[in-house]
Write an enzyme that holds these catalytic residues in place. Sequence first.
Site, mmCIF file in Angstrom:
data_model
loop_
_atom_site.group_PDB
_atom_site.id
_atom_site.type_symbol
_atom_site.label_atom_id
_atom_site.label_comp_id
_atom_site.label_asym_id
_atom_site.label_seq_id
_atom_site.Cartn_x
_atom_site.Cartn_y
_atom_site.Cartn_z
ATOM 1 N N HIS A 63 0.850 -1.196 0.000
ATOM 2 C CA HIS A 63 0.000 0.000 0.000
ATOM 3 C C HIS A 63 0.885 1.246 0.000
ATOM 4 C CE1 HIS A 63 -3.263 2.642 0.461
ATOM 5 N NE2 HIS A 63 -3.964 2.034 1.395
ATOM 6 N N HIS B 259 -2.796 7.043 -0.929
ATOM 7 C CA HIS B 259 -3.790 7.670 -0.060
ATOM 8 C C HIS B 259 -3.256 8.397 1.164
ATOM 9 C CE1 HIS B 259 -6.571 4.303 -1.788
ATOM 10 N NE2 HIS B 259 -6.186 5.176 -2.701
ATOM 11 N N TYR C 160 -0.806 7.451 3.224
ATOM 12 C CA TYR C 160 -0.234 6.625 4.279
ATOM 13 C C TYR C 160 1.296 6.641 4.160
ATOM 14 C CZ TYR C 160 -5.074 5.261 4.951
ATOM 15 O OH TYR C 160 -6.423 5.296 5.185
#
Length: 374
Positions: free
Chosen positions: A178, A181, A183
Site C-alpha cells: 500500500h 492515499h 499513508y
Amino acid sequence: MTVTPPPASRAAQILSRPITLGGLTVPNRIVMAPMTRMFSPGGVPGEDVVSYYARRAAAGVGLIVTEGTYVGHESAGGSSRVPRFHGEEQLAGWAKVAEAVHQAGGTIVPQLWHIGTVRKQGQNPHPDAPSHGPSGLRVDGTEDATPMTQGDIDAVIGAFAQAASDAERIGFDGVEIHGAHGYLLDQFLWEGTNRRTDAYGGDPVARTTFAAQIVAAVRAAVSPDFPVIFRFSQWKQEAYDARLAETPEELEAILAPLAAAGVDVFHASTRRYWLPEFEGSDLNLAGWTKKLTGKPVITVGSVGLDGDFINAFQGEGSPVKGIDNLLDRLEAEEFDMVAVGRALLQDPEWAAKVLGDRFDELKPYDAAALQSLS
C-alpha cells in the site's frame, strides 16, 4: 441434438479473459478492491472474514486484494479491529481466508499497510508507540509525529519483507504494497509530507527511495515469480486535490524506480476511473501507468456506481451506473484489470451478475453496508 449456447455478453467476453501476473494466472479481469472493514478484533480475521472473501470469490471475482493489514511494526496502525499480518493467531486466520478463496476458485493477495502519520498518538494496538513519518508532518501540514531515523526506516522495510515472506508461506498468491492515499509510503513519495534532506528526500526520484527499498526487500523475500503489486495514488486522505506528478514525465520519474525494484503490477487508485489524468489525453492514471512502465495495471474508482466513494463515509448511497465506458477502455488495453469497491461491498454477487449479463439485478450502494460484513 447439440444445443448451441447463447453468445456470451460483451461484458463476459472482455472481463472473463484470464491474465498472467508473474507466476499467477488470474481467471478473469475482475479484482476486489481493498476496503478497510474493522471486523477483526485483536487483529485476527475470524470465520466471518473467511466467509466474506470466499463469497465473492465463489461469485466470480478473479483476484481479491484484502483490506489493508498492518505489518509487524508497532507504529503501523491505529485500531485493534483492523487485521494484522503478523502474529501466530493472526496469520493462522489469514491462512484460512486464503484456503477458502482458493476452494471457491479465486486468487488472493494481502494488502500490506503502514499508516504513518495518519496514526494519532496513543492509538491502539500499541498506544505507547510513536506516530512515525518521513518528516513528522501529517498530510494536513500539522507537525504531530516523529521523523523516522535510519533505524526506524530499516525496521519498517524489514516488517514489509517479513509479511511478504509469511504471505507466500501461508498460501497467498502474491502481495500488494500500500503506497497510496497519504499513508506512510505515500508520505515519502509526496513533497507535501517529505521534507527530508538525506537520501530519502529531495526530487521525485529521491522521494521514491524508501518505497523502492521496500519493494526490493519484498522481492528478495519471496519467490521470483510471486507477484508484487504496488498501489499508488495522486490524492490523499485529507488532500483530495494533491498530486505526486503534474506531468507524464514526472509520473515516469516516480514509477520507473519502483518498476526497477521489482513491481510486477501497478494498482493506480483514482476516485473516478473515467477522468483523464493529464491535459491533452483521455488516458486515466492507470492508462498512463501502463504506457510509461509497460507493466500490467489495475484501474479503480467508482466502478459500477454513479457517485464518489468519499460520500459513502458521510452516509450517502450511490445508484448503479453502466460499465460500457469501462469495457471500451479495457478492450482497448488502456489497462488490464479493474478493481471494484463499493459495488462488491454492497453485493457479493456483483461479478456473477455482470459476467452473466444480469445487469438488471445489480443493487445500488447503500452506506449501511459498511455496518456489517455480509
